[in-house]
Write an enzyme that holds these catalytic residues in place. Structure first.
Site, PDB file in Angstrom:
ATOM      1  N   TYR A 133      -6.907  -8.383  11.815  1.00 11.60           N
ATOM      2  CA  TYR A 133      -5.626  -8.104  12.471  1.00 11.60           C
ATOM      3  C   TYR A 133      -5.756  -8.516  13.930  1.00 11.60           C
ATOM      4  CZ  TYR A 133      -4.419  -5.328   8.360  1.00 11.60           C
ATOM      5  OH  TYR A 133      -4.137  -4.924   7.082  1.00 11.60           O
ATOM      6  N   ASN A 139     -12.213  -1.130  -0.817  1.00 11.54           N
ATOM      7  CA  ASN A 139     -11.576  -1.599   0.419  1.00 11.54           C
ATOM      8  C   ASN A 139     -12.363  -1.159   1.650  1.00 11.54           C
ATOM      9  OD1 ASN A 139      -9.099  -2.513   2.022  1.00 11.54           O
ATOM     10  ND2 ASN A 139      -9.313  -0.378   2.697  1.00 11.54           N
ATOM     11  N   GLU A 140     -12.711  -2.099   2.510  1.00  9.29           N
ATOM     12  CA  GLU A 140     -13.333  -1.797   3.819  1.00  9.29           C
ATOM     13  C   GLU A 140     -14.376  -0.684   3.716  1.00  9.29           C
ATOM     14  OE1 GLU A 140     -10.242  -1.165   6.766  1.00  9.29           O
ATOM     15  OE2 GLU A 140      -9.622  -3.262   6.682  1.00  9.29           O
ATOM     16  N   GLU A 193      -6.478  -9.091   3.810  1.00  9.15           N
ATOM     17  CA  GLU A 193      -5.585  -8.412   4.753  1.00  9.15           C
ATOM     18  C   GLU A 193      -5.590  -9.221   6.041  1.00  9.15           C
ATOM     19  OE1 GLU A 193      -5.900  -4.177   5.545  1.00  9.15           O
ATOM     20  OE2 GLU A 193      -6.580  -3.823   3.487  1.00  9.15           O
ATOM     21  N   GLU A 220       0.848  -1.197   0.000  1.00  9.25           N
ATOM     22  CA  GLU A 220       0.000   0.000   0.000  1.00  9.25           C
ATOM     23  C   GLU A 220       0.882   1.245   0.000  1.00  9.25           C
ATOM     24  OE1 GLU A 220      -2.949   0.068   3.111  1.00  9.25           O
ATOM     25  OE2 GLU A 220      -3.705   2.024   2.512  1.00  9.25           O
ATOM     26  N   ASN A 262      -6.765   1.524   2.680  1.00 11.05           N
ATOM     27  CA  ASN A 262      -7.468   2.798   2.795  1.00 11.05           C
ATOM     28  C   ASN A 262      -7.032   3.779   1.709  1.00 11.05           C
ATOM     29  OD1 ASN A 262      -8.578   1.659   5.078  1.00 11.05           O
ATOM     30  ND2 ASN A 262      -7.278   2.775   6.513  1.00 11.05           N
ATOM     31  N   GLN A 315       1.707  -6.169   5.491  1.00 15.49           N
ATOM     32  CA  GLN A 315       2.005  -5.823   4.122  1.00 15.49           C
ATOM     33  C   GLN A 315       3.398  -6.346   3.782  1.00 15.49           C
ATOM     34  OE1 GLN A 315       1.050  -1.762   3.131  1.00 15.49           O
ATOM     35  NE2 GLN A 315      -0.878  -1.793   4.247  1.00 15.49           N
TER      36      GLN A 315
END
Ligand code: AHR
Length: 513
Positions: free
Chosen positions: A268, A195-196, A315, A50, A95, A366
């Protein structure tokens, strides 16, 4: 899949009381190569880059550094990234993707516009864009996975990105690509629909119906541009009290069930309470979420023939120390990983393999510096503890995922009951058997007998162990404490006996005939 509820032999009520016990802990595992969970998709060994902190700028890409090549790619990072055997790489966020306008990142580098980057509080130079990313994937030997902007972007912008990258036709958009030096289309297969998008922190956040309608129109245009692409819908990233994780996923799939190929989910984890027994069990939460998501997918697809939707866990990682409001700017999300983090990473990979029938993509987040297995400074890099489990799985755990009978001692932790001390997955590929074992026990080895049901062991057994002097052991520049170490193992007939040391991850590789 590893049965974790059926065989509660040796249940130890409080974790790690076993230090006081005299009898050695024992486990039994039965392996039958005809008991198959599913084909392991190599795409489960993906990673993520990212525009965030020093992942790309100062990680992958550092123009002017003596460690970089003429294009600006850090050669040492590229080497370490190649050796990780990552199968696909997600980009440009995260993000970041929700306000990324891809046209800013094409054309002559010096003419690209610097933009305010609001997700992580910096200025994006745009010197690393579509061409740089796709060239990097080629060099790294990995498949690209592009996440489109469903926040502040438009349907047309997403559609034209697919056209620019994939179309063989002669159009104004593909002429632009050719003018920028690329005659042939790259034919990128994997495209994310945002994304999200359920998170209030997302630029251009939408409610579920707004997102689903928007993503559906984008999906139609993207697939009409290239019917061969695979689309990944943004599932919910909010799980727990007050969040409608199931509802978001179900509604999204109701809208997108004829267009999306994957549902994207994230997780996470962190040892925020400094409670090892609880932390090292946290892949049980991943297991539960996969099961729930599978149920939601089945419900959404009931009555729909000849369509499959898989889970893309795009992720995942340990992330808690470098987290919070201060994480804005340049040196951010720079986690330093220890042994217990590496064990958790190995249990996540076991869990992906043990759900190989439904989980077909996954991305450790990442690649470099930002919650990452590779860590750089201006003069070099080191490999973090979490590098090794991903590398070992990606290079070796292939073919069919096997359903195992596992009889292991267990314990209970603050959040989890009936946690198996041994966490195991196994794969079988043309006579090659790979067994991945995490011994979660902090103090005791577990003597384990593997018994094959339908084949015999043949030849030497390779054992490789990731371990360290203590749970908090870390690697650093010039200090590699946690690395894979070769161990001795042997099998006879249909039996293999091995003692798994405390707090270890071990990969056993054997031939079956
Ligand atoms: O990987 C770091 C961030 O975590 C990503 O940008 C976002 O998708 C997630 O919340």
């Amino acid at each position: 899949m590893v049965s974790r509820r059926k065989f509660a032999t040796g249940l130890i009520a409080a974790p790690f009381l076993a230090r006081a016990q005299s009898a050695p802990l024992r486990a039994r595992v039965k392996i039958d190569t005809e008991r198959v969970i599913g084909d392991i998709d190599p795409m489960i060994y993906g990673n993520f880059a990212e525009h965030l902190g020093r992942c790309i700028d100062g990680g992958i890409f550092e123009e002017g550094s003596r460690l970089s090549d003429a294009s600006g790619y850090r050669k040492d990072v590229l080497e370490a990234a190649k050796n990780l055997h990552v199968s696909q790489l997600r980009w440009p966020g995260g993000n970041f993707s929700s306000n990324y306008h891809w046209r800013d990142g094409i054309g002559p580098r010096d003419q690209r516009p610097p933009r305010l980057e609001m997700a992580w509080g910096t200025v994006e130079s745009n010197r690393f864009g579509t061409h740089e990313f796709l060239d990097y994937c080629k060099l790294m030997g990995t498949e690209p996975y592009i996440c489109t902007n469903m926040g502040t972007g438009s349907w047309t912008e997403a559609q034209e990105w697919v056209e620019y990258v994939n179309s063989p036709l002669d159009t104004a958009v593909t002429r632009e690509r050719k003018r920028n030096g690329r005659a042939e289309p790259w034919r990128v297969k994997y495209w994310g629909l945002g994304n999200e998008m359920d998170g209030g922190w997302q630029m251009g956040h939408k409610d579920v119906v707004e997102y689903s309608k928007f993503a559906l129109e984008a999906a139609k245009l993207m697939k009409w541009t290239d019917p061969d692409i695979k689309l990944i819908a943004a599932g919910s990233s909010n799980y727990g009290a007050g969040a409608d994780w199931i509802g978001w996923n179900r509604t999204t799939l109701d809208f997108l069930k004829n267009h999306a190929d994957y549902l994207a989910l994230h997780l996470y984890v962190g040892n925020t309470q400094n409670d090892y027994g609880d932390f090292v069990a946290c892949a049980m939460e991943l297991h539960d979420r996969i099961k729930t998501a599978e149920g939601v997918i089945d419900a959404a697809l009931s009555g729909v023939r000849n369509r499959k939707i898989y889970i893309a866990w795009d992720e995942w990682n340990v992330w808690y120390r470098a987290r919070g409001n201060s994480q804005r700017g340049r040196k951010i999300l720079e986690e330093h990983y220890n042994l217990e983090d590496a064990l958790v990473v190995a249990t996540f990979l076991n869990t992906f393999v043990n759900h190989a029938h439904i989980l077909k993509m996954a991305n450790m987040a990442q690649l470099v510096n930002v919650i990452a297995p590779i860590f750089t400074n201006e003069t070099g890099l080191y490999l973090q503890t979490i590098y090794y489990p991903l590398q070992m799985f990606a290079a070796n755990t292939k073919g069919k995922a096997l359903e195992l009978f596992v009889d292991t001692p267990r314990y209970s932790s603050r959040r989890f009951a009936d946690v198996p001390y041994l966490d195991i997955s196994a794969s079988h590929d043309n006579g090659s058997l790979v067994i991945n074992v995490v011994n979660r026990h902090r103090d005791q080895a577990i003597e384990t007998e593997f018994e094959t049901q339908d084949k015999q062991f043949s030849g030497a057994v390779e054992a490789t162990e990731v371990n360290g002097p203590d749970l908090k052991s870390e690697n650093d520049f010039g200090k590699m404490t946690v690395t894979p170490v070769a161990k001795r193992a042997a099998a006879q007939g249909n039996r293999l006996r091995y003692s798994f040391p405390p707090h270890s991850y071990t990969m056993l590789k054997a031939r079956l005939a």
